[in-house]
Structure formats: C-alpha cells, structure tokens
Scaffold this motif. Structure first.
Motif, PDB file in Angstrom:
ATOM      1  N   PHE A   7      13.223   7.028   0.574  1.00 37.08           N
ATOM      2  CA  PHE A   7      13.743   6.288  -0.580  1.00 37.08           C
ATOM      3  C   PHE A   7      14.009   4.830  -0.199  1.00 37.08           C
TER       4      PHE A   7
ATOM      5  N   PRO B 194      10.197   4.394  -4.445  1.00 32.71           N
ATOM      6  CA  PRO B 194      10.631   2.999  -4.317  1.00 32.71           C
ATOM      7  C   PRO B 194      11.760   2.673  -5.300  1.00 32.71           C
TER       8      PRO B 194
ATOM      9  N   PHE C 165      17.254  13.308 -10.260  1.00 36.02           N
ATOM     10  CA  PHE C 165      17.843  12.915  -8.981  1.00 36.02           C
ATOM     11  C   PHE C 165      19.305  12.584  -9.225  1.00 36.02           C
TER      12      PHE C 165
HETATM   13  C1  LIG Z   1      17.720   8.323  -6.825  1.00 38.48           C
HETATM   14  C2  LIG Z   1      18.052   7.210  -7.753  1.00 38.48           C
HETATM   15  C3  LIG Z   1      17.118   6.212  -7.951  1.00 38.48           C
HETATM   16  C4  LIG Z   1      17.387   5.154  -8.803  1.00 38.48           C
HETATM   17  N1  LIG Z   1      16.485   4.144  -8.891  1.00 38.48           N
HETATM   18  C5  LIG Z   1      16.791   3.047  -9.626  1.00 38.48           C
HETATM   19  C6  LIG Z   1      15.953   1.921  -9.592  1.00 38.48           C
HETATM   20  O1  LIG Z   1      15.003   1.885  -8.835  1.00 38.48           O
HETATM   21  N2  LIG Z   1      16.260   0.858 -10.389  1.00 38.48           N
HETATM   22  C7  LIG Z   1      17.355   0.866 -11.203  1.00 38.48           C
HETATM   23  O2  LIG Z   1      17.581  -0.137 -11.903  1.00 38.48           O
HETATM   24  N3  LIG Z   1      18.177   1.934 -11.250  1.00 38.48           N
HETATM   25  C8  LIG Z   1      17.937   2.992 -10.466  1.00 38.48           C
HETATM   26  N4  LIG Z   1      18.798   4.072 -10.445  1.00 38.48           N
HETATM   27  C9  LIG Z   1      19.913   4.107 -11.394  1.00 38.48           C
HETATM   28  C10 LIG Z   1      19.676   5.188 -12.469  1.00 38.48           C
HETATM   29  O3  LIG Z   1      18.426   5.015 -13.103  1.00 38.48           O
HETATM   30  C11 LIG Z   1      20.796   5.184 -13.520  1.00 38.48           C
HETATM   31  O4  LIG Z   1      20.819   3.973 -14.231  1.00 38.48           O
HETATM   32  C12 LIG Z   1      22.151   5.377 -12.890  1.00 38.48           C
HETATM   33  O5  LIG Z   1      22.162   6.574 -12.123  1.00 38.48           O
HETATM   34  C13 LIG Z   1      23.252   5.460 -13.941  1.00 38.48           C
HETATM   35  O6  LIG Z   1      23.044   6.548 -14.802  1.00 38.48           O
HETATM   36  P1  LIG Z   1      23.168   6.421 -16.371  1.00 38.48           P
HETATM   37  O7  LIG Z   1      22.060   5.514 -16.825  1.00 38.48           O
HETATM   38  O8  LIG Z   1      23.040   7.816 -16.907  1.00 38.48           O
HETATM   39  O9  LIG Z   1      24.511   5.806 -16.652  1.00 38.48           O
HETATM   40  C14 LIG Z   1      18.592   5.111  -9.539  1.00 38.48           C
HETATM   41  C15 LIG Z   1      19.554   6.102  -9.315  1.00 38.48           C
HETATM   42  C16 LIG Z   1      19.304   7.132  -8.416  1.00 38.48           C
HETATM   43  C17 LIG Z   1      20.367   8.173  -8.173  1.00 38.48           C
END
Ligand SMILES: Cc1cc2nc3c(=O)[nH]c(=O)nc-3n(C[C@H](O)[C@H](O)[C@H](O)COP(=O)(O)O)c2cc1C
Length: 367
Positions: A12, A53, A212
C-alpha cells in the motif's frame, strides 16, 4: 485477486514519496518509478497479490513534504501491469475529479494491458485543499456518495455488453453512449472502496467486491471479528458477497527488540511531526479538540503510516498477528514498510513461509 490464498497480501502506498510512514529517516521511501517497478516485480515473484496506490494530489508539507511527490495511479498501474505477470494492480481514482466515461475507458485499457489484473479503488475525496487545486468543490459527505453511486453506475454500464445507452440521473445526463472495448475476456475489474462512515460502508457493501477498513491500534480482536462479520452479513442481506481487508505497517526484524527500536527511531524520534500535525488538523484533530493523552495516541498512530495496524516484532510475532487477522474473518491486508525494497525481502523470506506453514498461503516464490 488471482490466488487461492486464504490471507491475501498487498503493498500500500508505494506510489508516494515517503510511502505511508511520516518519518524523516534518510532511507524513507522515494516513490520513484524505478523503485516502484523493482518493488512490483519483486512482489510478483514472491506471490504478493496486489499493489494499492494512494490517490494523492497535494503533499502535506513538513520537513519532508510528506507525500509531496506522487505518481498518478492509473498511468502507474498501466506501467506496472505491463511489466508483471500475476499481481493485481489498483488505480485509485477520485470519482468527482474525472468524467466517468473517460475513467471507464482508462480502466478497460489498464485491464487489457494486465490481461484482467486491473483493480479499481474508488474514492470520493476528503481533502478540501486537493479539490481547490482542481477548481472543484468537495460536496457534503452524503452527496459525495450519491454522486459516486451514479458515477459508478455509468462506469459499470460502459463495461456491460450494452451497445448504446442513455443515462439520466441527478448528476449525469448522457445520450447515445458507446463504449468499446469491454473489460478483458468477459470479466470486469475488481472494485474496492475504503469508506469508514456508515454511508461509505453502505456504498461499498452495495457496489464493491472489497471493503478496506482501518483497524486502529487498540481496537480489539473481538471488535475486528464483529466488524468483518457485520459487513459480510449486511452484504448477504442484499444477496452479495464482500471481502473485508485492512491496512497495516510492518516493522519486522530478527529480534523483537530490534523491531521495536527501529519503530521508535522512525516513528517517534524522527517522525515528521509538522506533517503529522498538518494531516491531523485537516481532520480537525488538534490539542484544542482532544484530551492530551488521546491526542498523543492519535498523533503517534498517524506517524506510523497514516494509521493502520502496527505489525512490529520478530517474524513469529508478525506472522502470528497476520494469522489472527485471517481468523477474524479478514480476506487480506495491504501493508507498507518504511522502505519497501529494503524490507520486503526479509518479510518474504521469514514471514511468508510461516504463513504457508499455517496453511494461510502457498509457499512464496523466490525473489
Ligand atoms: C485503505 C484505504 C485507502 C484509501 N485511499 C485513499 C486515497 O488514495 N485517496 C483518498 O483521498 N482517500 C483515500 N482513503 C480514504 C477513504 O476513501 C475514505 O474517504 C475515508 O476512509 C473516510 O471514509 P468516509 O468517506 O466513509 O467518511 C483511503 C482509506 C483507506 C482505509
């Protein structure tokens, strides 16, 4: 993902400078293309299932400008898919920043390059500063997921055998859509999402193959079991199956003490605290909003790979923690290291065979 392993493993955050560790140590991850390519090929040979990524557009500042240099994830995925044989490579795409038909075609292109090994991580965004860079407005939380729903509906239609279609929704009004070719060999790319809120998780359960979830330090084994079971039960109610993955940060050394010392060196003594504080402030986590002990705990956790399960110890300890995750009903975990290329060989040589002996994975390949 193309393996029958009971516990699937991924890497990751390798497309970003510093990866996931908010540290100033000089060996921190470069995020450069040659390093990413070497890492992907090493992971491919070891039998690691996927590379995930981070879709990041603006660094977080601090002494290291944490995640300030990031390779764009779709083009990164295409390059890696062309140069590997077994790995699933995800692209992480902010739905509000790209029209769904352009995105759908990029996904299909990547899927053809990888002969079916492309995966989509759909994100809605949360960082206002990133959106301002695009002249885009971050919608309120509920509307973000309503928009993502239509966006993904359009993508799935574009992937479907449908010849020409119209789409009329609240956000998109599309006429005479034609999208060819379709994904590779009659399959479709795996879709994941990492929503943490009830709305985000419901979105994943309705639409995705995998959710995830971050299991933070301190959340108990029992809570993890409950979380995975709850998500899977909700999916089954809708006649769907969903896999639950989590995120972790590995510090594995021959002796537990060495691992603990290196962790302390990187994540406490040499953390890029200005970057940590700037990330936390974006999430409204500040000394003014949290009790001192709680603030300190979250701060340290954030320095260690932006949150995620710390897997710190000798190979027996790390393998035991991973085995527990599988027993809790998780399908897999995406891990990071301070320096992936330096640390993956030891992990592959010592931890993977232990997981194979526990029956969780096939014997690893030689890297
Ligand atoms: C494994 C993982 C990968 C994520 N990858 C990204 C990312 O690459 N870019 C991003 O803006 N947010 C990323 N997030 C944030 C989530 O997409 C999400 O916005 C965040 O967990 C908050 O959840 P909600 O939208 O339900 O409030 C990631 C979160 C996790 C746990």
């Amino acid at each position: 993902m193309g393996s029958a392993n009971r516990l699937k493993l991924g890497l990751f955050g390798a497309n970003c400078s510093s990866g996931r560790a908010v540290t100033m140590v000089p060996e921190r991850w470069s995020g450069s293309w040659p390093d990413c390519l070497q890492l992907a090929q090493m992971a491919d040979r070891a039998g690691i299932e996927f590379m995930l990524p981070i879709g990041r557009w603006k660094g977080y500042g601090g002494a290291t400008d944490y995640q300030g240099a990031t390779l764009e994830t779709m083009t990164w995925a295409c390059g890696l898919l062309a140069k590997t044989e077994r790995l699933t490579v995800f692209g992480t795409v902010h739905a509000p920043l790209i029209p769904p038909l352009i995105a759908a075609k990029e996904f299909v292109t990547a899927d053809h390059i990888g002969a079916g090994r492309f995966g989509l991580n759909l994100v809605c965004g949360w960082n206002e500063g990133e959106f301002e860079m695009f002249g885009a407005t971050l919608r309120d939380h509920e509307a973000r997921y309503a928009y993502a729903q239509e966006w993904l509906d359009v993508v799935k239609l574009a992937w479907s055998p449908a010849e020409d279609f119209d789409f009329a929704g609240a956000f998109f009004n599309l006429k005479g859509v034609r999208a060819k070719p379709k994904p590779y060999a009659g399959t479709r790319p795996m879709i994941m999402n990492a929503g943490a809120s009830a709305t985000g998780q419901a979105f994943a359960i309705r639409n995705c193959d995998a959710l995830f979830s971050t299991i933070s330090h301190g959340i108990s084994f029992a809570e993890t079991v409950r979380h995975a079971a709850k998500v899977q039960a909700l999916a089954r109610k809708q006649g769907r199956e969903i896999d639950v993955y989590t995120v972790g940060v590995v510090t594995c050394r021959p002796r537990a003490r060495e691992a603990a010392e290196y962790y302390r060196h990187c994540i406490v003594e040499n953390a890029d605290w200005d970057a940590v504080d700037s990330i936390l402030a974006m999430k409204n986590i500040m000394p003014q909003t949290h009790a001192p002990d709680e603030f300190r705990r979250i701060r340290e956790h954030q320095a260690n790979g932006m949150g995620g399960l710390p897997l710190v110890g000798d190979p027996d300890m790390v393998a035991r923690d991973l085995t527990q995750l599988a027993a809790a009903g998780l399908t897999g975990i995406a891990v990071s290291f301070v320096n992936y290329l330096d640390e993956l060989p030891y992990f592959a040589a010592e931890v993977l065979p232990r997981l194979a002996r526990s029956g969780l994975r096939e014997k690893p390949g030689v890297i």
